[in-house]
Design an enzyme around this catalytic site. Structure first.
Site, PDB file in Angstrom:
ATOM      1  N   LYS A 114      13.493  21.331  -7.768  1.00 58.55           N
ATOM      2  CA  LYS A 114      12.462  22.002  -6.951  1.00 58.55           C
ATOM      3  C   LYS A 114      12.725  23.504  -6.863  1.00 58.55           C
ATOM      4  O   LYS A 114      11.826  24.303  -7.091  1.00 58.55           O
ATOM      5  CB  LYS A 114      12.450  21.409  -5.543  1.00 58.55           C
ATOM      6  N   ASN A 115      13.965  23.872  -6.550  1.00 59.63           N
ATOM      7  CA  ASN A 115      14.208  25.289  -6.267  1.00 59.63           C
ATOM      8  C   ASN A 115      14.255  26.166  -7.522  1.00 59.63           C
ATOM      9  O   ASN A 115      14.217  27.389  -7.421  1.00 59.63           O
ATOM     10  CB  ASN A 115      15.452  25.454  -5.384  1.00 59.63           C
ATOM     11  N   CYS A 142      10.458  25.449   5.590  1.00 55.14           N
ATOM     12  CA  CYS A 142      11.121  24.600   6.580  1.00 55.14           C
ATOM     13  C   CYS A 142      11.661  25.433   7.743  1.00 55.14           C
ATOM     14  O   CYS A 142      12.237  26.507   7.529  1.00 55.14           O
ATOM     15  CB  CYS A 142      12.285  23.859   5.925  1.00 55.14           C
ATOM     16  N   ARG A 195      14.980  32.957   9.127  1.00 60.85           N
ATOM     17  CA  ARG A 195      15.095  33.066   7.664  1.00 60.85           C
ATOM     18  C   ARG A 195      14.526  34.415   7.236  1.00 60.85           C
ATOM     19  O   ARG A 195      13.426  34.503   6.685  1.00 60.85           O
ATOM     20  CB  ARG A 195      14.352  31.909   6.973  1.00 60.85           C
ATOM     21  N   PRO A 196      15.275  35.492   7.486  1.00 60.50           N
ATOM     22  CA  PRO A 196      14.763  36.826   7.173  1.00 60.50           C
ATOM     23  C   PRO A 196      14.638  37.053   5.664  1.00 60.50           C
ATOM     24  O   PRO A 196      15.257  36.339   4.875  1.00 60.50           O
ATOM     25  CB  PRO A 196      15.831  37.751   7.767  1.00 60.50           C
ATOM     26  N   ASP A 210      21.720  22.190   1.717  1.00 62.02           N
ATOM     27  CA  ASP A 210      20.625  21.221   1.528  1.00 62.02           C
ATOM     28  C   ASP A 210      21.120  19.778   1.506  1.00 62.02           C
ATOM     29  O   ASP A 210      20.308  18.859   1.537  1.00 62.02           O
ATOM     30  CB  ASP A 210      19.879  21.508   0.213  1.00 62.02           C
ATOM     31  N   ARG A 260       6.994  17.475   0.005  1.00 57.37           N
ATOM     32  CA  ARG A 260       7.101  18.851  -0.511  1.00 57.37           C
ATOM     33  C   ARG A 260       8.238  18.968  -1.518  1.00 57.37           C
ATOM     34  O   ARG A 260       8.239  19.879  -2.350  1.00 57.37           O
ATOM     35  CB  ARG A 260       7.362  19.836   0.649  1.00 57.37           C
TER      36      ARG A 260
HETATM   37  N1  EPU Z   1      19.304  35.750   4.352  1.00 59.85           N
HETATM   38  C1  EPU Z   1      19.208  36.959   5.010  1.00 59.85           C
HETATM   39  N2  EPU Z   1      18.340  37.903   4.494  1.00 59.85           N
HETATM   40  C2  EPU Z   1      17.591  37.674   3.391  1.00 59.85           C
HETATM   41  C3  EPU Z   1      17.699  36.450   2.735  1.00 59.85           C
HETATM   42  C4  EPU Z   1      18.565  35.493   3.236  1.00 59.85           C
HETATM   43  O1  EPU Z   1      19.855  37.180   6.010  1.00 59.85           O
HETATM   44  O2  EPU Z   1      16.854  38.585   2.994  1.00 59.85           O
HETATM   45  C5  EPU Z   1      20.238  34.718   4.850  1.00 59.85           C
HETATM   46  C6  EPU Z   1      19.523  33.450   5.288  1.00 59.85           C
HETATM   47  O3  EPU Z   1      19.064  33.536   6.613  1.00 59.85           O
HETATM   48  C7  EPU Z   1      20.598  32.410   5.085  1.00 59.85           C
HETATM   49  C8  EPU Z   1      21.365  32.918   3.874  1.00 59.85           C
HETATM   50  O4  EPU Z   1      21.060  34.310   3.779  1.00 59.85           O
HETATM   51  O5  EPU Z   1      21.462  32.380   6.177  1.00 59.85           O
HETATM   52  C9  EPU Z   1      21.028  32.252   2.568  1.00 59.85           C
HETATM   53  O6  EPU Z   1      19.629  32.259   2.376  1.00 59.85           O
HETATM   54  P1  EPU Z   1      18.958  32.228   0.933  1.00 59.85           P
HETATM   55  O7  EPU Z   1      18.152  33.463   0.764  1.00 59.85           O
HETATM   56  O8  EPU Z   1      19.967  31.906  -0.089  1.00 59.85           O
HETATM   57  O9  EPU Z   1      17.945  31.028   1.110  1.00 59.85           O
HETATM   58  P2  EPU Z   1      16.536  30.905   0.457  1.00 59.85           P
HETATM   59  O10 EPU Z   1      16.525  31.566  -0.867  1.00 59.85           O
HETATM   60  O11 EPU Z   1      15.461  31.290   1.429  1.00 59.85           O
HETATM   61  C10 EPU Z   1      17.057  28.778  -0.902  1.00 59.85           C
HETATM   62  C11 EPU Z   1      16.455  27.414  -0.999  1.00 59.85           C
HETATM   63  C12 EPU Z   1      16.808  26.613   0.235  1.00 59.85           C
HETATM   64  C13 EPU Z   1      18.317  26.561   0.381  1.00 59.85           C
HETATM   65  C14 EPU Z   1      18.906  27.984   0.407  1.00 59.85           C
HETATM   66  C15 EPU Z   1      20.421  28.010   0.428  1.00 59.85           C
HETATM   67  C16 EPU Z   1      14.453  27.869  -2.248  1.00 59.85           C
HETATM   68  C17 EPU Z   1      12.979  27.965  -2.273  1.00 59.85           C
HETATM   69  N3  EPU Z   1      15.009  27.555  -1.088  1.00 59.85           N
HETATM   70  O12 EPU Z   1      16.456  29.358   0.253  1.00 59.85           O
HETATM   71  O13 EPU Z   1      16.315  25.314  -0.013  1.00 59.85           O
HETATM   72  O14 EPU Z   1      18.648  25.898   1.567  1.00 59.85           O
HETATM   73  O15 EPU Z   1      18.466  28.692  -0.771  1.00 59.85           O
HETATM   74  O16 EPU Z   1      20.920  27.411  -0.697  1.00 59.85           O
HETATM   75  O17 EPU Z   1      15.113  28.045  -3.267  1.00 59.85           O
HETATM   76  C18 EPU Z   1      15.556  23.201   0.561  1.00 59.85           C
HETATM   77  O18 EPU Z   1      15.466  22.971  -0.664  1.00 59.85           O
HETATM   78  O19 EPU Z   1      15.450  22.295   1.436  1.00 59.85           O
HETATM   79  C19 EPU Z   1      15.806  24.554   0.997  1.00 59.85           C
HETATM   80  C20 EPU Z   1      15.607  24.965   2.241  1.00 59.85           C
END
Ligand code: EPU
Length: 419
Positions: free
Chosen positions: A24-25, A118, A123-124, A307, A398
């Site tokens: 998915k990701n 989610c 989630r900034p 996850d 999803r």
């Molecule tokens: N973070 C910041 N600032 C940013 C981006 C992230 O502070 O600009 C923080 C987040 O708040 C978090 C950490 O950095 O504490 C990691 O966040 P990351 O950006 O890696 O998460 P994401 O890219 O939004 C993806 C997956 C998530 C998965 C996370 C961590 C996708 C679409 N989503 O999210 O997947 O939990 O990486 O591995 O790729 C899921 O599949 O259920 C899911 C939520």
């Protein structure tokens, strides 16, 4: 309004094979990345999930011709137009933020709604924005519902991420492949999905190196062509079925996995006392409780995936003593805890750490607050005595391809109902 629920009568022993779907990701980044292509693109191995359907529909909104049949997507971007995407679709998933990087790379500007996804606590996307700005974009955040991102020119830059972020790493990479000169992303995310997206971009003619390390180098190119790419297997889906197998399986075999990607979970399951028989692209697991209690701390890859902390939690009720789960990535990702309590679980959470004590689960009426909480409730329901009704299953759809069918093939007593 009618709502679909998943019902599971627990306590069955499961056996058989499961074919793991594409990640998915990866898929949710690669589909927006096709915006950068100037020629026909074919993506194979896509999971059949709602997030994929929504993103394909967003491509259609940009006048990109698409055809999604089974797990294959064909994309013809020749008549692409830069228009504002419908906010309701953009808000329905997190990964719509990849439209920002891809449209910035392709058009040097976009106006786009804010991403949803989610509810895992804050989630900034500040690191995404910091990256776009470093590449020369100006960002107007004065509206509460959308963002305007615009660059006269995109120029390569050195960007150091303050937090390791999968989303920011991929999003900056999407914009940087069309920037002038070289971009270096330091403290980049190393997740396999980042590598898959880099491989896809390179197949279009991009110049990305270092994916899978913490230093990514991108040399901008003036245009990208087309290609055919196959998405990597979903390590989180595989991990979820490994937890199901460890909960109630009699020799369940999972196919289409990459063993290395699920190492962090394999090691933890072995610590619990589970016999994991794994080779490069398949794995066999049976349940053999009682298990040892364990400590789990989620970390960025190759640490234990956030996850998977929810799906593994029901297994810890089968341990002989208390176990602890600390989520350092999303310290508030514990909405499953109240639902598990409704099922009779002895679980509490304090400051980002759950304490999980041996418990016998009973069927109950529960609500999936998010995708992986839903997966956790499925594992719990399979273990529980009696029938569990899971609400809000759209969260589960999803991200899990054909989950009801896959469980049924393993012999689970599972069905859906309109209520
Ligand atoms: N973070 C910041 N600032 C940013 C981006 C992230 O502070 O600009 C923080 C987040 O708040 C978090 C950490 O950095 O504490 C990691 O966040 P990351 O950006 O890696 O998460 P994401 O890219 O939004 C993806 C997956 C998530 C998965 C996370 C961590 C996708 C679409 N989503 O999210 O997947 O939990 O990486 O591995 O790729 C899921 O599949 O259920 C899911 C939520």
């Amino acid at each position: 309004m009618a709502e679909e629920v998943i019902k599971i009568k627990g306590g069955q022993r499961l056996n058989g094979k499961v074919q793991i779907s594409g990640a998915k990701n990866s898929a949710v980044a690669i589909i927006p990345a096709t915006i950068l292509a100037e020629q026909q693109v074919t993506i194979d191995g896509l999971p059949e999930i709602l997030d994929v359907e929504t993103l394909v529909s967003l491509l259609g909104d940009l006048n990109i011709k698409t055809s999604l049949k089974g797990d294959t997507l064909e994309v013809n971007p020749k008549e692409i137009e830069n228009v504002q995407l419908p906010n309701n679709k953009v808000e329905s998933l997190r990964a719509s933020y990849y439209m920002m990087g891809a449209m910035l790379g392709r058009f040097k500007k976009c106006v786009i709604g804010l991403p949803g996804g989610c509810p895992l606590g804050p989630r900034p996307i500040d690191q995404h924005i910091k990256g776009f700005k470093a590449l020369g974009a100006k960002i107007d955040e004065s509206s509460t519902s959308s963002m305007k991102i615009e660059a006269e020119e995109l120029k390569g830059a050195n960007i150091y991420l303050d937090v390791v972020s999968v989303g920011a790493t991929i999003n900056i990479m999407l914009a940087a492949v069309r920037a002038q000169g070289q971009t270096v992303i330091e403290n980049a995310a190393k997740e396999p999905e980042v590598v898959d997206v880099a491989n896809f971009l390179n197949s279009l003619g991009a110049k990305v190196s270092g994916a899978g390390t913490s230093s990514l180098k991108i040399t901008g190119v003036p245009e990208l062509g087309g290609s055919r790419h196959s998405v990597i297997p979903d390590r989180i889906e595989a991990g979820t079925y490994m937890c199901i197998a460890a909960a109630c399986g009699d020799n369940i075999e999972l196919n289409n996995i990459i063993a290395k990607h699920i190492d962090p979970l394999t090691v933890k399951l072995r610590e619990l006392g589970i016999d994991v028989d794994i080779d490069e692209d398949s794995v066999r697991i049976s349940s053999s409780e009682p298990y040892q209690s364990v400590h789990i701390k989620t970390l960025v890859y190759p640490g234990f995936a956030t996850d998977l902390q929810q799906p593994i939690t029901p297994l810890l009720f089968l341990a002989e003593g208390p176990s602890f789960v600390k989520d350092t990535i999303y310290p508030k990702r514990f909405k499953h805890v109240d639902e598990l309590r409704k099922m009779g679980a002895d679980i509490s959470v304090d400051q980002g750490t759950a304490t999980i004590k041996p418990s016998k689960l009973k069927g109950a009426e529960v609500y999936a607050s998010d995708l992986r909480a839903g997966a956790c409730l499925i594992v719990a329901a399979l273990l529980a005595e009696g029938v569990t009704t899971i609400h809000n299953v759209r969260h589960i759809y999803r991200g899990y391809s054909g989950i009801v069918e896959k469980l049924r093939e393993l012999g689970a007593d599972v069905w859906t109902e309109e209520v």
